[in-house]
Design a protein around this motif. Structure first.
Motif, PDB file in Angstrom:
ATOM      1  N   LEU A  66       0.828  -1.203   0.000  1.00 28.75           N
ATOM      2  CA  LEU A  66       0.000   0.000   0.000  1.00 28.75           C
ATOM      3  C   LEU A  66       0.867   1.259   0.000  1.00 28.75           C
ATOM      4  O   LEU A  66       0.603   2.207  -0.731  1.00 28.75           O
ATOM      5  CB  LEU A  66      -0.959   0.015   1.181  1.00 28.75           C
ATOM      6  N   GLN A  67       1.898   1.244   0.830  1.00 21.81           N
ATOM      7  CA  GLN A  67       2.904   2.292   0.828  1.00 21.81           C
ATOM      8  C   GLN A  67       4.263   1.614   0.813  1.00 21.81           C
ATOM      9  O   GLN A  67       4.530   0.753   1.644  1.00 21.81           O
ATOM     10  CB  GLN A  67       2.782   3.181   2.062  1.00 21.81           C
ATOM     11  N   ARG A  68       5.071   2.015  -0.144  1.00 22.10           N
ATOM     12  CA  ARG A  68       6.412   1.450  -0.240  1.00 22.10           C
ATOM     13  C   ARG A  68       7.298   2.366  -1.068  1.00 22.10           C
ATOM     14  O   ARG A  68       6.824   3.304  -1.693  1.00 22.10           O
ATOM     15  CB  ARG A  68       6.386   0.056  -0.859  1.00 22.10           C
ATOM     16  N   ARG A  69       8.559   2.058  -1.078  1.00 22.49           N
ATOM     17  CA  ARG A  69       9.504   2.783  -1.921  1.00 22.49           C
ATOM     18  C   ARG A  69       9.485   2.111  -3.302  1.00 22.49           C
ATOM     19  O   ARG A  69       9.610   0.893  -3.379  1.00 22.49           O
ATOM     20  CB  ARG A  69      10.911   2.737  -1.321  1.00 22.49           C
ATOM     21  N   PHE A  82      -0.855   4.191  -5.480  1.00 21.53           N
ATOM     22  CA  PHE A  82      -1.451   4.938  -6.584  1.00 21.53           C
ATOM     23  C   PHE A  82      -0.573   6.095  -7.055  1.00 21.53           C
ATOM     24  O   PHE A  82      -0.928   6.790  -8.005  1.00 21.53           O
ATOM     25  CB  PHE A  82      -2.847   5.424  -6.205  1.00 21.53           C
ATOM     26  N   SER A  83       0.599   6.261  -6.429  1.00 24.15           N
ATOM     27  CA  SER A  83       1.584   7.256  -6.860  1.00 24.15           C
ATOM     28  C   SER A  83       2.738   6.598  -7.605  1.00 24.15           C
ATOM     29  O   SER A  83       3.750   7.243  -7.866  1.00 24.15           O
ATOM     30  CB  SER A  83       2.152   8.007  -5.648  1.00 24.15           C
ATOM     31  N   GLN A  84       2.592   5.343  -7.914  1.00 21.87           N
ATOM     32  CA  GLN A  84       3.660   4.621  -8.604  1.00 21.87           C
ATOM     33  C   GLN A  84       3.065   3.614  -9.580  1.00 21.87           C
ATOM     34  O   GLN A  84       1.871   3.362  -9.572  1.00 21.87           O
ATOM     35  CB  GLN A  84       4.581   3.935  -7.606  1.00 21.87           C
ATOM     36  N   ARG A  85       3.921   3.052 -10.402  1.00 20.16           N
ATOM     37  CA  ARG A  85       3.470   2.098 -11.417  1.00 20.16           C
ATOM     38  C   ARG A  85       3.908   0.671 -11.056  1.00 20.16           C
ATOM     39  O   ARG A  85       4.116  -0.157 -11.922  1.00 20.16           O
ATOM     40  CB  ARG A  85       4.046   2.482 -12.789  1.00 20.16           C
ATOM     41  N   ARG A  89      -0.309  -4.634  -7.353  1.00 16.50           N
ATOM     42  CA  ARG A  89      -1.369  -3.630  -7.229  1.00 16.50           C
ATOM     43  C   ARG A  89      -2.657  -4.264  -6.731  1.00 16.50           C
ATOM     44  O   ARG A  89      -2.851  -5.466  -6.890  1.00 16.50           O
ATOM     45  CB  ARG A  89      -1.626  -2.982  -8.591  1.00 16.50           C
ATOM     46  N   PRO A  90      -3.584  -3.461  -6.171  1.00 19.25           N
ATOM     47  CA  PRO A  90      -4.860  -4.019  -5.717  1.00 19.25           C
ATOM     48  C   PRO A  90      -5.615  -4.757  -6.826  1.00 19.25           C
ATOM     49  O   PRO A  90      -6.153  -5.831  -6.610  1.00 19.25           O
ATOM     50  CB  PRO A  90      -5.643  -2.789  -5.247  1.00 19.25           C
ATOM     51  N   ASN A  91      -5.653  -4.177  -8.009  1.00 19.87           N
ATOM     52  CA  ASN A  91      -6.204  -4.848  -9.189  1.00 19.87           C
ATOM     53  C   ASN A  91      -5.044  -5.021 -10.149  1.00 19.87           C
ATOM     54  O   ASN A  91      -4.413  -4.050 -10.544  1.00 19.87           O
ATOM     55  CB  ASN A  91      -7.334  -4.034  -9.832  1.00 19.87           C
ATOM     56  N   GLN A  92      -4.766  -6.218 -10.529  1.00 22.85           N
ATOM     57  CA  GLN A  92      -3.537  -6.572 -11.229  1.00 22.85           C
ATOM     58  C   GLN A  92      -3.551  -6.140 -12.701  1.00 22.85           C
ATOM     59  O   GLN A  92      -3.386  -6.944 -13.593  1.00 22.85           O
ATOM     60  CB  GLN A  92      -3.320  -8.070 -11.099  1.00 22.85           C
ATOM     61  N   ILE A  93      -3.710  -4.836 -12.924  1.00 20.46           N
ATOM     62  CA  ILE A  93      -3.790  -4.303 -14.275  1.00 20.46           C
ATOM     63  C   ILE A  93      -2.507  -3.563 -14.600  1.00 20.46           C
ATOM     64  O   ILE A  93      -2.070  -2.695 -13.846  1.00 20.46           O
ATOM     65  CB  ILE A  93      -4.998  -3.367 -14.425  1.00 20.46           C
ATOM     66  N   GLY A  94      -1.917  -3.894 -15.737  1.00 19.98           N
ATOM     67  CA  GLY A  94      -0.749  -3.194 -16.251  1.00 19.98           C
ATOM     68  C   GLY A  94      -1.128  -2.460 -17.524  1.00 19.98           C
ATOM     69  O   GLY A  94      -2.019  -2.892 -18.265  1.00 19.98           O
ATOM     70  N   ILE A  95      -0.450  -1.355 -17.777  1.00 22.80           N
ATOM     71  CA  ILE A  95      -0.691  -0.572 -18.990  1.00 22.80           C
ATOM     72  C   ILE A  95       0.630   0.027 -19.442  1.00 22.80           C
ATOM     73  O   ILE A  95       1.377   0.570 -18.625  1.00 22.80           O
ATOM     74  CB  ILE A  95      -1.760   0.515 -18.738  1.00 22.80           C
ATOM     75  N   THR A  96       0.931  -0.112 -20.733  1.00 19.20           N
ATOM     76  CA  THR A  96       2.176   0.405 -21.280  1.00 19.20           C
ATOM     77  C   THR A  96       1.967   0.870 -22.710  1.00 19.20           C
ATOM     78  O   THR A  96       1.300   0.192 -23.491  1.00 19.20           O
ATOM     79  CB  THR A  96       3.280  -0.678 -21.273  1.00 19.20           C
ATOM     80  N   TRP A 142      11.838  12.205  -8.351  1.00 22.30           N
ATOM     81  CA  TRP A 142      12.229  10.812  -8.143  1.00 22.30           C
ATOM     82  C   TRP A 142      11.765   9.921  -9.283  1.00 22.30           C
ATOM     83  O   TRP A 142      12.376   8.887  -9.553  1.00 22.30           O
ATOM     84  CB  TRP A 142      11.759  10.278  -6.792  1.00 22.30           C
ATOM     85  N   VAL A 143      10.702  10.301  -9.982  1.00 21.10           N
ATOM     86  CA  VAL A 143      10.209   9.496 -11.106  1.00 21.10           C
ATOM     87  C   VAL A 143      11.260   9.455 -12.215  1.00 21.10           C
ATOM     88  O   VAL A 143      11.514   8.399 -12.800  1.00 21.10           O
ATOM     89  CB  VAL A 143       8.866  10.036 -11.633  1.00 21.10           C
ATOM     90  N   ASN A 144      11.895  10.572 -12.497  1.00 22.77           N
ATOM     91  CA  ASN A 144      12.929  10.582 -13.520  1.00 22.77           C
ATOM     92  C   ASN A 144      14.100   9.685 -13.146  1.00 22.77           C
ATOM     93  O   ASN A 144      14.641   8.958 -13.987  1.00 22.77           O
ATOM     94  CB  ASN A 144      13.407  12.016 -13.785  1.00 22.77           C
TER      95      ASN A 144
END
Length: 151
Positions: A66-69, A82-85, A89-96, A142-144
């Motif tokens: 739920l919260q992690r690095r 929900f701030s990371q990819r 995930r709660p619902n195992q959906i990936g998108i690329t 940090w995303v970059n």
């Protein structure tokens, strides 16, 4: 509310294990189920597509994820899922968003899909810059750093 989805195909590639970087050169085939043959007609006229897939190997643990690095890296901030990819995930959906290499009636070949072999595909959408690319989008610094070696 429970939602039911049906795979339209699956990934065929050389990636057997989950990983956190170096997806950019991976080439994958998306093989459609027979009932969807012909659904790729017209997609070869696009340079990119958005692939939506089911992260069937992911395992969300609310206490752990739920919260992690991101990527469990010490140099990343502690943020919510929900701030990371992240893949767990709660619902195992990936998108690329991927580059299209080729398309036939039954197989789409793409570059840069961050999914392992046999991953179920839920949907394929053409990449429309007017919808999918937003000018002046802002992400935390940090995303970059996180994405330096992802693709």
């Amino acid at each position: 509310m429970e939602i039911s989805l049906k795979a339209i195909g699956y990934v065929s590639n050389e990636v057997e294990n989950r990983k956190d970087n170096s997806w950019g050169q991976d080439v994958s085939k998306i093989v459609l189920e027979k009932e969807y043959f012909g659904g790729l007609n017209g997609l070869r006229n696009f340079s990119h597509a958005i692939i939506i897939y089911y992260l069937d190997k992911a395992n969300f643990d609310i206490n752990k994820h739920l919260q992690r690095r991101p990527q469990n890296r010490d140099d990343m901030p502690l943020v919510g899922i929900f701030s990371q990819r992240g893949k767990d995930r709660p619902n195992q959906i990936g998108i690329t968003s991927v580059q299209i290499i080729s398309a036939t009636e039954e197989v789409l070949v793409v570059k840069g899909l961050d999914a392992i072999d046999k991953t179920p595909i839920l949907d394929i959408k053409p990449y429309y810059p007017m919808y999918d690319c937003k000018e002046n989008a802002i992400v935390p610094e940090w995303v970059n750093r996180l994405m330096e070696h992802y693709f």
